[in-house]
Motif scaffolding. Structure first.
Motif, PDB file in Angstrom:
ATOM      1  N   TRP A  78      10.921   3.283  13.458  1.00 24.33           N
ATOM      2  CA  TRP A  78      11.365   2.329  12.211  1.00 24.33           C
ATOM      3  C   TRP A  78      10.881   1.002  12.070  1.00 24.33           C
ATOM      4  O   TRP A  78      10.490   0.804  11.226  1.00 24.33           O
ATOM      5  CB  TRP A  78      12.431   2.169  13.026  1.00 24.33           C
ATOM      6  CG  TRP A  78      13.456   2.725  13.287  1.00 24.33           C
ATOM      7  CD1 TRP A  78      14.084   3.698  13.986  1.00 24.33           C
ATOM      8  CD2 TRP A  78      14.380   3.229  12.121  1.00 24.33           C
ATOM      9  NE1 TRP A  78      15.185   4.564  13.966  1.00 24.33           N
ATOM     10  CE2 TRP A  78      15.501   4.708  12.549  1.00 24.33           C
ATOM     11  CE3 TRP A  78      14.379   3.369  10.797  1.00 24.33           C
ATOM     12  CZ2 TRP A  78      16.399   4.905  11.945  1.00 24.33           C
ATOM     13  CZ3 TRP A  78      15.161   3.738   9.833  1.00 24.33           C
ATOM     14  CH2 TRP A  78      16.137   4.609  10.555  1.00 24.33           C
ATOM     15  N   TRP A  79       9.690   0.308  12.335  1.00 24.74           N
ATOM     16  CA  TRP A  79       9.036  -0.584  12.778  1.00 24.74           C
ATOM     17  C   TRP A  79       8.307  -0.515  11.848  1.00 24.74           C
ATOM     18  O   TRP A  79       7.618  -1.394  10.670  1.00 24.74           O
ATOM     19  CB  TRP A  79       8.284  -1.012  13.959  1.00 24.74           C
ATOM     20  CG  TRP A  79       7.335  -2.520  13.925  1.00 24.74           C
ATOM     21  CD1 TRP A  79       8.341  -3.714  13.624  1.00 24.74           C
ATOM     22  CD2 TRP A  79       6.288  -3.092  13.365  1.00 24.74           C
ATOM     23  NE1 TRP A  79       6.880  -4.803  13.265  1.00 24.74           N
ATOM     24  CE2 TRP A  79       5.609  -3.722  13.397  1.00 24.74           C
ATOM     25  CE3 TRP A  79       5.086  -1.689  13.485  1.00 24.74           C
ATOM     26  CZ2 TRP A  79       4.483  -4.458  12.779  1.00 24.74           C
ATOM     27  CZ3 TRP A  79       3.889  -1.737  13.965  1.00 24.74           C
ATOM     28  CH2 TRP A  79       3.327  -3.281  13.665  1.00 24.74           C
ATOM     29  N   SER A  80       6.980   0.485  12.040  1.00 27.40           N
ATOM     30  CA  SER A  80       6.223   0.566  10.884  1.00 27.40           C
ATOM     31  C   SER A  80       6.838   1.248   9.901  1.00 27.40           C
ATOM     32  O   SER A  80       6.088   1.148   8.557  1.00 27.40           O
ATOM     33  CB  SER A  80       5.605   1.726  11.323  1.00 27.40           C
ATOM     34  OG  SER A  80       6.631   2.736  11.692  1.00 27.40           O
ATOM     35  N   GLY A  81       7.894   1.619   9.426  1.00 25.65           N
ATOM     36  CA  GLY A  81       8.151   1.906   8.569  1.00 25.65           C
ATOM     37  C   GLY A  81       8.370   0.830   7.781  1.00 25.65           C
ATOM     38  O   GLY A  81       8.242   0.484   6.076  1.00 25.65           O
ATOM     39  N   LEU A  82       9.177  -0.463   8.260  1.00 22.14           N
ATOM     40  CA  LEU A  82       9.394  -1.225   7.712  1.00 22.14           C
ATOM     41  C   LEU A  82       8.624  -1.944   7.113  1.00 22.14           C
ATOM     42  O   LEU A  82       8.474  -2.575   6.105  1.00 22.14           O
ATOM     43  CB  LEU A  82      10.307  -2.433   8.682  1.00 22.14           C
ATOM     44  CG  LEU A  82      12.082  -1.874   9.163  1.00 22.14           C
ATOM     45  CD1 LEU A  82      11.735  -2.509  10.561  1.00 22.14           C
ATOM     46  CD2 LEU A  82      12.875  -2.600   8.272  1.00 22.14           C
ATOM     47  N   ARG A  83       7.634  -2.298   8.410  1.00 18.51           N
ATOM     48  CA  ARG A  83       6.209  -2.597   7.806  1.00 18.51           C
ATOM     49  C   ARG A  83       5.345  -2.190   6.425  1.00 18.51           C
ATOM     50  O   ARG A  83       5.176  -3.049   5.374  1.00 18.51           O
ATOM     51  CB  ARG A  83       5.579  -2.707   8.715  1.00 18.51           C
ATOM     52  CG  ARG A  83       3.617  -2.581   8.834  1.00 18.51           C
ATOM     53  CD  ARG A  83       2.809  -2.914   9.776  1.00 18.51           C
ATOM     54  NE  ARG A  83       2.318  -1.699   9.972  1.00 18.51           N
ATOM     55  CZ  ARG A  83       1.548  -1.016  11.109  1.00 18.51           C
ATOM     56  NH1 ARG A  83       0.774  -1.877  11.636  1.00 18.51           N
ATOM     57  NH2 ARG A  83       1.121   0.199  11.096  1.00 18.51           N
ATOM     58  N   ALA A  84       5.813  -0.906   6.288  1.00 21.20           N
ATOM     59  CA  ALA A  84       5.358   0.253   5.439  1.00 21.20           C
ATOM     60  C   ALA A  84       5.525  -0.073   4.178  1.00 21.20           C
ATOM     61  O   ALA A  84       5.199  -0.967   2.824  1.00 21.20           O
ATOM     62  CB  ALA A  84       4.578   1.457   5.406  1.00 21.20           C
ATOM     63  N   GLY A  85       7.305   0.128   4.151  1.00 19.96           N
ATOM     64  CA  GLY A  85       7.989  -0.651   2.870  1.00 19.96           C
ATOM     65  C   GLY A  85       7.498  -1.913   2.168  1.00 19.96           C
ATOM     66  O   GLY A  85       7.413  -2.073   1.179  1.00 19.96           O
ATOM     67  N   ALA A  86       7.710  -2.815   3.196  1.00 23.19           N
ATOM     68  CA  ALA A  86       7.045  -4.573   3.277  1.00 23.19           C
ATOM     69  C   ALA A  86       6.371  -4.890   2.454  1.00 23.19           C
ATOM     70  O   ALA A  86       6.066  -5.051   1.353  1.00 23.19           O
ATOM     71  CB  ALA A  86       7.078  -5.467   4.283  1.00 23.19           C
ATOM     72  N   ALA A  87       5.481  -3.769   2.550  1.00 24.32           N
ATOM     73  CA  ALA A  87       3.863  -4.654   2.207  1.00 24.32           C
ATOM     74  C   ALA A  87       3.514  -3.401   0.700  1.00 24.32           C
ATOM     75  O   ALA A  87       2.958  -3.802  -0.306  1.00 24.32           O
ATOM     76  CB  ALA A  87       2.950  -4.043   3.286  1.00 24.32           C
ATOM     77  N   ALA A  88       4.366  -2.436   0.759  1.00 21.80           N
ATOM     78  CA  ALA A  88       4.275  -0.951  -0.380  1.00 21.80           C
ATOM     79  C   ALA A  88       4.906  -1.991  -2.026  1.00 21.80           C
ATOM     80  O   ALA A  88       4.724  -1.717  -2.969  1.00 21.80           O
ATOM     81  CB  ALA A  88       4.940   0.037  -0.388  1.00 21.80           C
ATOM     82  N   ALA A  89       6.171  -2.717  -1.368  1.00 22.57           N
ATOM     83  CA  ALA A  89       6.781  -2.950  -1.898  1.00 22.57           C
ATOM     84  C   ALA A  89       5.761  -4.797  -2.282  1.00 22.57           C
ATOM     85  O   ALA A  89       6.348  -5.204  -4.464  1.00 22.57           O
ATOM     86  CB  ALA A  89       8.405  -4.023  -1.552  1.00 22.57           C
ATOM     87  N   ALA A  90       5.039  -5.111  -1.887  1.00 18.20           N
ATOM     88  CA  ALA A  90       4.121  -6.234  -2.333  1.00 18.20           C
ATOM     89  C   ALA A  90       3.285  -5.979  -2.699  1.00 18.20           C
ATOM     90  O   ALA A  90       1.994  -6.755  -3.633  1.00 18.20           O
ATOM     91  CB  ALA A  90       3.631  -6.707  -1.486  1.00 18.20           C
ATOM     92  N   ASN A  91       3.123  -4.311  -3.289  1.00 22.98           N
ATOM     93  CA  ASN A  91       1.395  -3.196  -3.293  1.00 22.98           C
ATOM     94  C   ASN A  91       1.281  -3.493  -5.170  1.00 22.98           C
ATOM     95  O   ASN A  91       1.912  -3.861  -5.821  1.00 22.98           O
ATOM     96  CB  ASN A  91       1.144  -2.205  -3.380  1.00 22.98           C
ATOM     97  CG  ASN A  91       0.414  -1.874  -4.595  1.00 22.98           C
ATOM     98  OD1 ASN A  91      -1.059  -2.118  -4.059  1.00 22.98           O
ATOM     99  ND2 ASN A  91       0.621  -0.340  -4.738  1.00 22.98           N
TER     100      ASN A  91
END
Ligand SMILES: Cc1cc2nc3c(=O)[nH]c(=O)nc-3n(C[C@H](O)[C@H](O)[C@H](O)COP(=O)(O)OP(=O)(O)OC[C@H]3O[C@@H](n4cnc5c(N)ncnc54)[C@H](O)[C@@H]3O)c2cc1C
Length: 507
Positions: free
Chosen positions: A494-507
Motif C-alpha cells: 500500500w505504502w509504495s503504491g501511495l508513494r508511486a501514485g503521488a510521484a506519478a501525479a506530479a510527473n
C-alpha cells in the motif's frame, strides 16, 4: 504535458449494462495538442489520462488513490473480473508505532523498528525507502482505518516482524481492504482489461497497450504509468532463474495464481533494472494439499506447538521460527523437515488451504489432523521408531530428540532453542503422527528497481521517464534494503503504491 481524462466518468463493473462507450469521441478531448504524438499510434486512444495504473491490488489501489488525491486524472486497469489480486488474501499488516500498540501497552516506534530492521529482515535500515516506509507504516494503517478498514493488534510476535507485536490483523467479517478501496475508486477502474505492453515514446513511457474486455487491442495515453502487477512467485522460469537451488525441490505454490511476474516482462521492454530477485519468500510451514496431485500447499496451524525435525530426527530450531522466510531458506540446505505430533495435538491441529484454489466454501479448505490423514494420508506410529520408519527418517535420532524435548517440556525450559510454554508442551500421547513439510513459493522481495519516489530505473540506474512501480512487482520497496522481507509486507505494498501514485501525479 497536460493530459485529460477521456469521458468515461463512470466505468461500469463487468456484467452491468452498458459497459460500452469507453472510447470517447474526439469531441471529448478538450486538448490533446501538446501531447507530442509524433511516435504515438494514429488510432484514437482508449483513454488519455495523467496516470494509468496496472493492477487493483494494494500497490495499484494505493497509487490510484494518491494520484487522484493529487488532482490527477486516473485510470486503473485490471485483468480480472474483480479487484484485489493477492492482496485480498492478506490479513496481517505490519506497522510500528500505532495507537493499537500503545493501547495494548506495547512500547514501539519507527525508530525502535529501524533499530532492529537488520535483525529481522537482513536488510539495510538506513536506506531512504526503508526509513520512509517504516516511518509511514502506522499512517498507512490509520489511512485504511479512515476509509473503513478495521484492525486489531495481534498479541503474538511472528518471526520476521521484530521483537514486539507489530502485526495488525483485519477484523474478520468485512470485505478485504482492496474490495473496499476499489468501491471508492469505482469510477476509475476498468475490469477485464489486460496490459499487454508499454507504449514507448522516445526515451520514456507514454502509456500502454491493452486488450479490452471485448478482446480489442487498444492503447492508453498517459503522462505516467504505474506498474502494480504483483509478484512472480508463481512463474517457475523466473523463480528458478532467481533461485537456482530450487531446481532440486518439488514445486509447491503458496502464491496466488496471478503472481506470474508479467509486470517484470512488460517493464523489461523499457530496459527496466531489477534488484534482489533471489530474495524469494519461501516458507516451510505447510504440507501438501490434501487434494492429491495439486501443487498447492496447506498451512499447518499452530506448527509452533509441534516438534519439527530433519531427516536425522534432529530438532533444527525453535518451532516458532517456521513461520519465517529464514526457515524457508534453511530448507534448501538442511531440509526436508518433518512435523511431529502426539495424538492429542494431532486431533486439534488445523491444516488450512489457501482459499483461492477452492471453489465456493468447500468442506476440505480446513481439515483437522485426522481428516487430513483420511483424505491424503499421514505417517503414524506407536512410538518414535515406528513413526520414523513410516516417515522414512532416522529412528534413533527421533527417539532421542523426542525424549529430550519431553524432558525440557516437563521442566518448562527449552534448553536447546528457548521455546517458551505453552508452545513447549510434552508430546507423550501415542500414537504419534508425522507429516513432511513442503517448501512453498509464496512471494517475492525483489523486482523492479526504483528510486526513492517509486520511479523505475533502467539497467544503468537512470530514471525511465513516465514509469513507476509499486507493490510486489518492485519487491515492495524497490530496493534490496528490504533484505529477505518482513511478515505483514502488504503494508509496504500500500505504502509504495501511495508513494508511486503521488510521484506519478506530479510527473
Ligand atoms: C493466501 C495468501 C495470504 C497472504 N497473507 C498475507 C498477509 O497476511 N500479510 C501480508 O503482508 N502478505 C500476505 N500475502 C502476500 C500479499 O498478499 C502480497 O504480497 C500483496 O498482496 C501484493 O500486492 P500487490 O498489489 O503487489 O499485488 P496483487 O495484490 O497481486 O495485485 C496485482 C494485480 O494486478 C493485476 N494484474 C497483473 N497483471 C496485469 C496485467 N497485465 N494487466 C492488468 N492487470 C494485471 C492482477 O490481476 C492483480 O489484481 C498473502 C498472499 C497469499 C497468496
Amino acid at each position: 504535458m497536460s493530459l485529460l481524462f477521456l469521458t468515461f466518468g463512470c466505468v461500469p463493473a463487468p456484467g452491468t449494462p452498458d459497459s460500452g462507450g469507453l472510447v470517447g469521441d474526439s469531441a471529448d478531448l478538450v486538448d490533446s495538442a501538446d501531447t507530442g504524438t509524433g511516435s504515438l499510434p494514429d488510432s484514437t486512444p482508449l483513454a488519455e489520462v495523467d496516470v494509468v495504473v496496472i493492477g487493483t491490488g494494494a500497490g495499484g489501489l494505493g497509487a490510484a488513490w494518491a494520484a487522484r488525491e493529487a488532482g490527477a486524472s486516473v485510470l486503473v486497469i485490471e485483468r480480472d473480473e474483480r479487484p484485489g489480486g493477492a492482496s485480498n488474501n492478506a490479513g496481517n499488516y505490519w506497522a510500528a508505532g500505532t495507537p493499537e500498540q500503545a493501547a495494548a501497552g506495547i512500547v514501539d516506534s519507527p525508530e525502535a523498528a529501524l533499530a532492529e530492521w537488520a535483525t529481522f529482515t537482513e536488510g539495510e535500515a538506513t536506506d531512504p525507502s526503508v526509513v520512509a516506509f517504516v516511518e509511514a507504516s502506522a499512517g498507512v494503517v490509520a489511512w485504511l482505518q479512515s476509509v473503513g478498514v478495521g484492525f486489531r493488534l495481534g498479541d503474538n510476535v511472528p518471526a520476521d516482524t521484530g521483537s514486539v507485536p507489530r502485526m495488525h490483523m483485519l477484523i474478520s467479517g468485512a470485505d478485504p481492504p482492496p474490495i473496499q478501496l476499489a468501491a471508492l475508486l469505482a469510477d476509475h477502474i476498468l475490469y477485464q482489461t489486460t496490459a499487454t505492453g508499454l507504449l514507448l515514446d522516445g526515451a520514456g513511457v507514454a502509456g500502454l497497450w491493452v486488450t479490452t474486455a471485448e478482446g480489442a487491442e487498444a492503447w492508453v495515453h498517459a503522462g505516467a504509468t504505474v506498474v502494480a502487477t504483483g509478484g512472480f512467485a508463481r512463474n517457475d522460469a523466473m523463480v528458478l532463474s532467481a533461485v537456482p537451488a530450487l531446481d532440486t525441490q518439488a514445486v509447491w505454490y503458496e502464491a496466488w495464481p496471478g503472481m506470474d511476474g508479467n509486470g517484470l516482462t512488460l517493464a523489461a521492454a523499457a530496459d527496466a533494472g531489477t534488484q534482489n530477485l533471489d530474495h524469494l519468500g519461501l516458507y516451510s510451514h505447510a504440507v501438501e494439499d490434501a487434494r492429491v496431485g495439486q501443487p498447492e500447499v496447506m498451512v499447518v496451524g499452530a506448527l509452533e506447538t509441534a516438534l519439527v525435525v530433519d531427516a536425522a530426527g534432529r530438532r533444527v530450531a525453535d518451532e516458532r521460527l517456521f513461520g519465517s522466510v529464514a526457515m524457508g531458506r534453511r530448507f534448501l540446505t538442511e531440509g526436508p523437515f518433518y512435523a511431529i505430533f502426539d495424538d492429542d495435538l494431532w486431533a486439534a491441529t488445523r491444516i488450512q488451504g489457501r482459499g483461492f484454489n477452492y471453489e465456493g466454501a468447500p468442506d476440505d479448505l480446513e481439515l483437522l489432523g485426522p481428516e487430513y490423514a483420511e483424505k491424503h494420508g499421514a505417517a503414524e506410529g506407536g512410538d518414535a521408531d515406528a513413526l520414523a520408519a513410516a516417515l522414512g527418517i532416522d529412528g534413533a535420532g527421533l527417539a532421542a530428540t523426542l525424549e529430550r524435548y519431553n524432558t525440557d517440556a516437563a521442566s518448562g525450559l527449552d534448553a536447546q532453542f528457548g521455546k517458551p510454554t505453552p508452545t513447549l508442551a510434552p508430546l507423550a500421547d501415542a500414537p504419534f503422527h508425522g507429516l513432511p513439510l513442503v517448501l512453498g513459493r509464496a512471494k517475492s522481495f525483489g523486482g523492479l528497481q526504483t528510486d526513492e519516489e517509486g520511479a523505475v530505473l533502467d539497467s544503468s540506474g537512470a530514471v525511465i521517464p513516465g514509469l513507476y512501480a509499486a507493490g510486489e512487482v518492485c519487491g515492495f520497496l524497490g530496493t534490496p534494503a528490504i533484505g529477505y522481507g518482513l511478515n505483514g509486507s502488504v503494508t509496504s505494498a500500500w505504502w509504495s503504491g501511495l508513494r508511486a501514485g503521488a510521484a506519478a501525479a506530479a510527473n
